[in-house]
Design a protein around this motif. Structure first.
Motif, PDB file in Angstrom:
ATOM      1  N   ALA A  56       0.836  -1.201   0.000  1.00  0.00           N
ATOM      2  CA  ALA A  56       0.000   0.000   0.000  1.00  0.00           C
ATOM      3  C   ALA A  56       0.877   1.259   0.000  1.00  0.00           C
ATOM      4  CB  ALA A  56      -0.928   0.004   1.218  1.00  0.00           C
ATOM      5  N   ILE A  57       1.955   1.243   0.795  1.00  0.00           N
ATOM      6  CA  ILE A  57       2.865   2.381   0.832  1.00  0.00           C
ATOM      7  C   ILE A  57       3.515   2.601  -0.527  1.00  0.00           C
ATOM      8  CG2 ILE A  57       5.144   3.086   1.688  1.00  0.00           C
ATOM      9  CD1 ILE A  57       3.048   3.935   3.563  1.00  0.00           C
ATOM     10  N   ASP A  58       3.877   1.503  -1.201  1.00  0.00           N
ATOM     11  CA  ASP A  58       4.451   1.623  -2.546  1.00  0.00           C
ATOM     12  C   ASP A  58       3.482   2.330  -3.488  1.00  0.00           C
ATOM     13  OD1 ASP A  58       6.935   0.615  -2.127  1.00  0.00           O
ATOM     14  OD2 ASP A  58       6.532  -1.378  -2.940  1.00  0.00           O
ATOM     15  N   LYS A  59       2.200   1.965  -3.388  1.00  0.00           N
ATOM     16  CA  LYS A  59       1.200   2.583  -4.262  1.00  0.00           C
ATOM     17  C   LYS A  59       1.019   4.065  -3.918  1.00  0.00           C
ATOM     18  CE  LYS A  59      -1.336  -1.701  -5.170  1.00  0.00           C
ATOM     19  NZ  LYS A  59      -2.589  -2.446  -4.998  1.00  0.00           N
ATOM     20  N   ILE A  60       1.085   4.368  -2.627  1.00  0.00           N
ATOM     21  CA  ILE A  60       0.965   5.770  -2.214  1.00  0.00           C
ATOM     22  C   ILE A  60       2.157   6.574  -2.722  1.00  0.00           C
ATOM     23  CG2 ILE A  60       1.043   7.307  -0.204  1.00  0.00           C
ATOM     24  CD1 ILE A  60      -0.654   5.172   1.260  1.00  0.00           C
ATOM     25  N   LYS A  61       3.366   6.030  -2.557  1.00  0.00           N
ATOM     26  CA  LYS A  61       4.562   6.718  -3.049  1.00  0.00           C
ATOM     27  C   LYS A  61       4.492   6.928  -4.560  1.00  0.00           C
ATOM     28  CE  LYS A  61       7.922   5.158   0.423  1.00  0.00           C
ATOM     29  NZ  LYS A  61       9.137   4.341   0.621  1.00  0.00           N
ATOM     30  N   ALA A  62       3.837   5.970  -5.236  1.00  0.00           N
ATOM     31  CA  ALA A  62       3.778   6.033  -6.691  1.00  0.00           C
ATOM     32  C   ALA A  62       3.017   7.254  -7.198  1.00  0.00           C
ATOM     33  CB  ALA A  62       3.133   4.760  -7.243  1.00  0.00           C
ATOM     34  N   VAL A  63       2.089   7.788  -6.402  1.00  0.00           N
ATOM     35  CA  VAL A  63       1.301   8.918  -6.876  1.00  0.00           C
ATOM     36  C   VAL A  63       1.862  10.261  -6.420  1.00  0.00           C
ATOM     37  CG1 VAL A  63      -0.777   7.496  -6.906  1.00  0.00           C
ATOM     38  CG2 VAL A  63      -0.324   8.926  -4.908  1.00  0.00           C
ATOM     39  N   LEU A  64       2.985  10.233  -5.720  1.00  0.00           N
ATOM     40  CA  LEU A  64       3.603  11.490  -5.304  1.00  0.00           C
ATOM     41  C   LEU A  64       4.336  12.125  -6.474  1.00  0.00           C
ATOM     42  CD1 LEU A  64       5.219  10.336  -1.928  1.00  0.00           C
ATOM     43  CD2 LEU A  64       3.055  11.560  -2.217  1.00  0.00           C
ATOM     44  N   LYS A  65       4.417  13.439  -6.473  1.00  0.00           N
ATOM     45  CA  LYS A  65       5.273  14.120  -7.429  1.00  0.00           C
ATOM     46  C   LYS A  65       6.706  13.618  -7.246  1.00  0.00           C
ATOM     47  CE  LYS A  65       2.908  18.568  -8.057  1.00  0.00           C
ATOM     48  NZ  LYS A  65       3.015  20.030  -7.878  1.00  0.00           N
ATOM     49  N   GLN A  66       7.463  13.608  -8.329  1.00  0.00           N
ATOM     50  CA  GLN A  66       8.805  13.047  -8.274  1.00  0.00           C
ATOM     51  C   GLN A  66       9.655  13.705  -7.204  1.00  0.00           C
ATOM     52  OE1 GLN A  66      10.806  11.771 -11.958  1.00  0.00           O
ATOM     53  NE2 GLN A  66      12.458  13.122 -11.378  1.00  0.00           N
ATOM     54  N   SER A  67       9.551  15.030  -7.057  1.00  0.00           N
ATOM     55  CA  SER A  67      10.363  15.732  -6.063  1.00  0.00           C
ATOM     56  C   SER A  67       9.990  15.307  -4.647  1.00  0.00           C
ATOM     57  CB  SER A  67      10.201  17.250  -6.214  1.00  0.00           C
ATOM     58  OG  SER A  67       8.840  17.625  -6.068  1.00  0.00           O
ATOM     59  N   VAL A  68       8.683  15.153  -4.382  1.00  0.00           N
ATOM     60  CA  VAL A  68       8.232  14.729  -3.052  1.00  0.00           C
ATOM     61  C   VAL A  68       8.566  13.264  -2.834  1.00  0.00           C
ATOM     62  CG1 VAL A  68       6.224  14.452  -1.537  1.00  0.00           C
ATOM     63  CG2 VAL A  68       6.393  16.450  -3.034  1.00  0.00           C
ATOM     64  N   ARG A  69       8.443  12.460  -3.900  1.00  0.00           N
ATOM     65  CA  ARG A  69       8.757  11.034  -3.794  1.00  0.00           C
ATOM     66  C   ARG A  69      10.224  10.832  -3.436  1.00  0.00           C
ATOM     67  NH1 ARG A  69       6.907   9.649  -8.425  1.00  0.00           N
ATOM     68  NH2 ARG A  69       8.807   9.390  -9.643  1.00  0.00           N
ATOM     69  N   HIS A  70      11.108  11.624  -4.043  1.00  0.00           N
ATOM     70  CA  HIS A  70      12.535  11.515  -3.732  1.00  0.00           C
ATOM     71  C   HIS A  70      12.775  11.838  -2.257  1.00  0.00           C
ATOM     72  CE1 HIS A  70      16.882  11.862  -4.092  1.00  0.00           C
ATOM     73  NE2 HIS A  70      16.805  13.052  -3.531  1.00  0.00           N
ATOM     74  N   LYS A  71      12.098  12.859  -1.750  1.00  0.00           N
ATOM     75  CA  LYS A  71      12.260  13.228  -0.342  1.00  0.00           C
ATOM     76  C   LYS A  71      11.700  12.143   0.576  1.00  0.00           C
ATOM     77  CE  LYS A  71      12.023  18.166  -1.408  1.00  0.00           C
ATOM     78  NZ  LYS A  71      11.206  19.377  -1.324  1.00  0.00           N
ATOM     79  N   ALA A  72      10.587  11.519   0.162  1.00  0.00           N
ATOM     80  CA  ALA A  72      10.006  10.445   0.970  1.00  0.00           C
ATOM     81  C   ALA A  72      10.955   9.256   1.047  1.00  0.00           C
ATOM     82  CB  ALA A  72       8.666  10.016   0.378  1.00  0.00           C
ATOM     83  N   ASN A  73      11.585   8.921  -0.080  1.00  0.00           N
ATOM     84  CA  ASN A  73      12.548   7.816  -0.078  1.00  0.00           C
ATOM     85  C   ASN A  73      13.772   8.149   0.772  1.00  0.00           C
ATOM     86  OD1 ASN A  73      11.092   6.027  -1.717  1.00  0.00           O
ATOM     87  ND2 ASN A  73      11.842   6.983  -3.589  1.00  0.00           N
ATOM     88  N   LEU A  74      14.218   9.409   0.718  1.00  0.00           N
ATOM     89  CA  LEU A  74      15.343   9.838   1.551  1.00  0.00           C
ATOM     90  C   LEU A  74      14.985   9.711   3.023  1.00  0.00           C
ATOM     91  CD1 LEU A  74      18.116  11.202   2.013  1.00  0.00           C
ATOM     92  CD2 LEU A  74      16.951  13.411   1.806  1.00  0.00           C
ATOM     93  N   LEU A  75      13.784  10.138   3.375  1.00  0.00           N
ATOM     94  CA  LEU A  75      13.363  10.081   4.773  1.00  0.00           C
ATOM     95  C   LEU A  75      13.264   8.630   5.251  1.00  0.00           C
ATOM     96  CD1 LEU A  75      12.590  11.887   7.144  1.00  0.00           C
ATOM     97  CD2 LEU A  75      10.203  11.661   6.443  1.00  0.00           C
ATOM     98  N   THR A  76      12.808   7.728   4.381  1.00  0.00           N
ATOM     99  CA  THR A  76      12.768   6.308   4.725  1.00  0.00           C
ATOM    100  C   THR A  76      14.157   5.816   5.099  1.00  0.00           C
ATOM    101  OG1 THR A  76      10.898   5.886   3.243  1.00  0.00           O
ATOM    102  CG2 THR A  76      12.225   3.988   3.879  1.00  0.00           C
TER     103      THR A  76
END
Length: 229
Positions: A106-126
């Motif tokens: 479910a988290i993967d699907k949520i990350k998938a709909v984030l803007k690329q810039s926000v997605r990169h920050k989310a992956n960094l925070l992980t």
């Protein structure tokens, strides 16, 4: 539609989700994840391209999606995305393997709909967050969201900090990672001490995220542990 077609359709959907979740994925990574040959992944990528999915092939690196391509059109703010990352860390402490698997999908699907810039920050925070479950102590902090923002946007932060001896000082810091053990701990480069330090969040009496940026520290959290412990 036979069983093989159904399996392939499921895999194509999953590959699309993975591509939306991460910046670049190699054919080898996808082949290992879905237990198929690299040649099968090549065919799957071509199928996605033929279906109109804007897959970008970066020679020698892997595959990504054209910026701003995301399905479905659901938008999350950066702070909402960051909150989900903390929830993910907590779920990983659950003992039920099936629950963890379902949540991570479910988290993967949520990350998938984030803007690329926000997605990169989310992956960094992980990568920069560790959460150890402790049910015996109450965590008190109003600064987690602000520090998540400072960490992922590489923003200098000024804090008023009270140490164990109850001595107060003002520090200029570069937030690096968040750890949750008995208390929330911030790992940050302290410009006053010219070294990495740990700060308990419940001892931060005042915090200002500044407009000034700092140069990102080119290492992972594991690199930090290996070097400084």
């Amino acid at each position: 539609m036979n069983g093989n077609d159904t399996k392939r359709l499921s895999r194509l959907t999953a590959i699309l989700t993975q591509l939306q979740t991460k910046r670049i994925l190699t054919a080898t990574e996808l082949a290992q994840k879905f237990s198929v040959s690299i040649r099968t992944i090549y065919r799957d990528i071509r199928a996605l391209e033929q279906a109109g999915v804007p897959v970008v092939t970066e020679e020698g690196k892997g595959y990504s999606l054209m910026e701003d391509y995301r399905i479905p059109p659901v938008m999350f703010t950066e702070s909402q995305a960051n909150a989900l990352i903390l929830a993910e860390q907590l779920v990983l402490k659950n003992k039920d393997a099936s629950f963890i698997s379902d949540y991570l999908e479910a988290i993967d699907k949520i990350k998938a709909v984030l803007k690329q810039s926000v997605r990169h920050k989310a992956n960094l925070l992980t990568d920069r967050t560790r959460f150890d479950q402790n049910i015996h102590r109450e965590r008190t902090s109003n600064n987690v969201s602000a520090l998540q923002f400072a960490l992922t946007n590489f923003r200098l932060t000024k804090i008023e900090y009270v140490n164990e001896a109850q001595q107060s000082s003002v520090r200029l810091i570069e937030p690096f990672a968040l750890l949750s053990t008995d208390n929330w701990l911030l790992v940050a480069w302290c410009r006053s001490r010219n070294q990495f330090r740990y700060f308990r969040l419940d001892r931060i009496k005042h915090l200002d995220v500044l407009n000034q940026s700092f140069t990102p520290h080119n290492m992972t959290l594991q690199d930090f542990f290996d070097k400084y412990h």
